[in-house]
Design an enzyme around this catalytic site. Structure first.
Site, PDB file in Angstrom:
ATOM      1  N   TYR A 142       0.857  -1.188   0.000  1.00  0.00           N
ATOM      2  CA  TYR A 142       0.000   0.000   0.000  1.00  0.00           C
ATOM      3  C   TYR A 142       0.893   1.237   0.000  1.00  0.00           C
ATOM      4  O   TYR A 142       1.745   1.393   0.873  1.00  0.00           O
ATOM      5  CB  TYR A 142      -0.912   0.018   1.229  1.00  0.00           C
ATOM      6  CG  TYR A 142      -1.823   1.223   1.281  1.00  0.00           C
ATOM      7  CD1 TYR A 142      -2.901   1.337   0.409  1.00  0.00           C
ATOM      8  CD2 TYR A 142      -1.591   2.254   2.181  1.00  0.00           C
ATOM      9  CE1 TYR A 142      -3.738   2.441   0.443  1.00  0.00           C
ATOM     10  CE2 TYR A 142      -2.425   3.363   2.229  1.00  0.00           C
ATOM     11  CZ  TYR A 142      -3.497   3.456   1.362  1.00  0.00           C
ATOM     12  OH  TYR A 142      -4.318   4.554   1.392  1.00  0.00           O
ATOM     13  N   ASP A 234       9.653   2.983   0.196  1.00  0.00           N
ATOM     14  CA  ASP A 234       8.556   3.656   0.885  1.00  0.00           C
ATOM     15  C   ASP A 234       8.743   3.424   2.385  1.00  0.00           C
ATOM     16  O   ASP A 234       8.415   2.360   2.910  1.00  0.00           O
ATOM     17  CB  ASP A 234       7.218   3.085   0.408  1.00  0.00           C
ATOM     18  CG  ASP A 234       6.022   3.755   1.074  1.00  0.00           C
ATOM     19  OD1 ASP A 234       6.219   4.455   2.088  1.00  0.00           O
ATOM     20  OD2 ASP A 234       4.893   3.553   0.592  1.00  0.00           O
ATOM     21  N   LYS A 263       4.348  10.072   8.580  1.00  0.00           N
ATOM     22  CA  LYS A 263       4.068   9.660   9.946  1.00  0.00           C
ATOM     23  C   LYS A 263       4.992  10.294  10.989  1.00  0.00           C
ATOM     24  O   LYS A 263       4.768  11.421  11.416  1.00  0.00           O
ATOM     25  CB  LYS A 263       4.056   8.128  10.030  1.00  0.00           C
ATOM     26  CG  LYS A 263       2.954   7.506   9.142  1.00  0.00           C
ATOM     27  CD  LYS A 263       2.761   6.049   9.387  1.00  0.00           C
ATOM     28  CE  LYS A 263       1.740   5.445   8.425  1.00  0.00           C
ATOM     29  NZ  LYS A 263       0.352   5.835   8.652  1.00  0.00           N
TER      30      LYS A 263
END
Length: 444
Positions: A142, A234, A263
């Site tokens: 994802y 990522d 994040k």
């Protein structure tokens, strides 16, 4: 457990929010509990019930919900000076300098507003630099709510995984299984001169927690270099979570060309970033010709929160604390699983953890008591999850329909599905961990 206020709030939300939520993963059954506030390692819902929290905002809250005074002061200072300006500020330079100083592969950055925006921009950059269109991704990975990676199927059968995405997007995306070196090599043999980049998480973190087998990332590095393509890591989840300040790329000793962050680097506020070699990042406008821009990019409040969070982590040995608690959780869970559900797999690293409800395999061994590491000498090596399909084959419904609900009833807030990672924060204590393990034991 009384959740009347949450039920009433959800009833109101259904009238004004699609599905009653603003992110699909929050739509738990029969209805989500609404959080009123956070308190250290806990959240308190609208009915006043307190839970030990291992969701931690899906990863950003390295320090927990109660921020240290110095972090709060930095945030308040920038808020009081004015929320944002549409002009550069010193604090965004300072945060960039911090990241560049600590992540070996990153020489330059561009801040954006989310992990999704970071991966979108990184893919556009790779395509602009190479003049190619195709991107190799891992099946089940994802990379945000973007059309180029919301794709399912195999290398020759990619298709959009959601309505609203034109088939033409999938034509330029090549999904391959994580940890499958043979398929990666075949794809580059067949399409090497069309591939702009390989985009992968160092550790799958949104599809269970799946580690790479030894040498897998080096294979991707070798293939991209041999075919003049870029390797993009990522690290939206793993950045400043796994491997401390060096990221997961430091753990696996592989230098990607580009890295996406999110994040943790925002300290709990919306953020994303694309980092990498100067020769690539400078291709973004205005230094280069590849367009990238954003009204809220480098937002001073976010930059201050992220910078002071990382400075605090550096000066207060936060990683020693959270990693030790994470390991204690995984070791304790391995013991519980060996007794109650030996086919299950305990996974994770540093402050990340998860129990995957796999359907085959023997009890946890010493080789994987701290979380599955894809150790070939481990008796479970053949049965532990190697890719997204293996996690899909787990008892995912059992997690969502039974286990998560019962854990919440016992006062432990976990991510609501089998796929999302869980996180330890600096606010968690040994007592929290022991209480959590006892709850797992009772519920499993």
């Amino acid at each position: 457990m009384n959740r009347d206020q949450s039920r009433d709030l959800y009833d109101r939300a259904l009238d004004v929010l699609a599905g009653g939520v603003n992110s699909s993963v929050r739509a738990t059954q029969p209805y989500p509990f609404f959080v009123q506030r956070g308190d250290g390692a806990h959240v308190i819902d609208a009915d006043g019930t307190k839970y030990i929290d291992y969701v931690m905002g899906y990863g950003p809250l390295l320090l927990g919900h109660t921020l240290p005074d110095r972090v709060v002061a930095a945030i308040q200072s920038h808020v009081s000076d004015g929320p944002m300006y549409g002009a550069p500020t010193e604090v965004e330079v300072e945060l960039a300098e911090f990241i560049v100083r600590h992540v070996p592969s990153v020489e330059m950055l561009r801040f954006v507003n989310s992990g999704t925006e970071a991966t979108v921009s990184a893919m556009r950059l790779a395509r602009g630099v190479t003049g190619r269109d195709k991107i190799v991704i891992m099946q089940g990975s994802y990379h945000g709510a973007q059309p180029s990676t919301l794709v399912e199927g195999g290398p020759e059968s990619a298709a959009p995984s959601s309505p609203g995405i034109p088939e033409s997007f999938a034509e330029h995306t090549i999904p391959i299984p994580f940890n499958d070196e043979e398929t990666a090599e075949r794809v580059f043999t067949e399409h090497g001169d069309e591939i702009a980049a390989v985009l992968t998480e160092p550790i799958l973190g949104n599809h269970g927690i799946v580690h790479p087998v030894e040498g897998y990332h080096q294979t991707l590095r070798d293939l991209t270099e041999a075919h003049d393509a870029l390797l993009i890591f990522d690290e939206v989840i793993t950045g400043f979570r796994v491997g401390g300040f060096q990221g997961a790329q430091g753990v696996f000793d592989v230098d990607p060309d580009l890295t996406t962050f999110g994040k943790v680097i925002g300290g709990g506020f919306p953020v994303g970033a694309i980092g990498g070699k100067t020769e690539y990042i400078e291709q973004f406008t205005p230094a280069g010709e590849i367009f990238q821009s954003g009204t809220f990019s480098g937002h001073p409040v976010t930059m201050a929160a992220g910078l002071e969070t990382l400075r605090y982590a550096a000066e207060e040995d936060v990683y020693d604390h959270v990693n030790a608690l994470g390991r204690r959780l995984r070791e304790g869970l391995s013991d519980i699983v060996a007794d109650r559900a030996p086919e299950y797999t305990v996974a994770g690293r540093d402050s990340m953890f998860k129990v995957i409800f796999t359907r085959r395999g023997e009890s946890q061994t010493d080789a994987c008591s701290g979380g599955c590491r894809q150790d070939e000498s481990c008796d479970r090596f053949e049965s532990c999850p190697k890719n997204g399909a293996d996690v899909d084959a787990a008892a995912t419904d059992r997690w969502e329909r039974l286990f998560w609900q019962e854990m919440l009833e016992e006062g432990v807030f976990l991510t609501a599905n089998q796929f999302e990672s869980q996180f330890v924060s600096a606010a968690h204590t040994e007592a929290d961990v022991e209480e959590t393990l006892e709850t797992y034991k009772n519920v499993l």
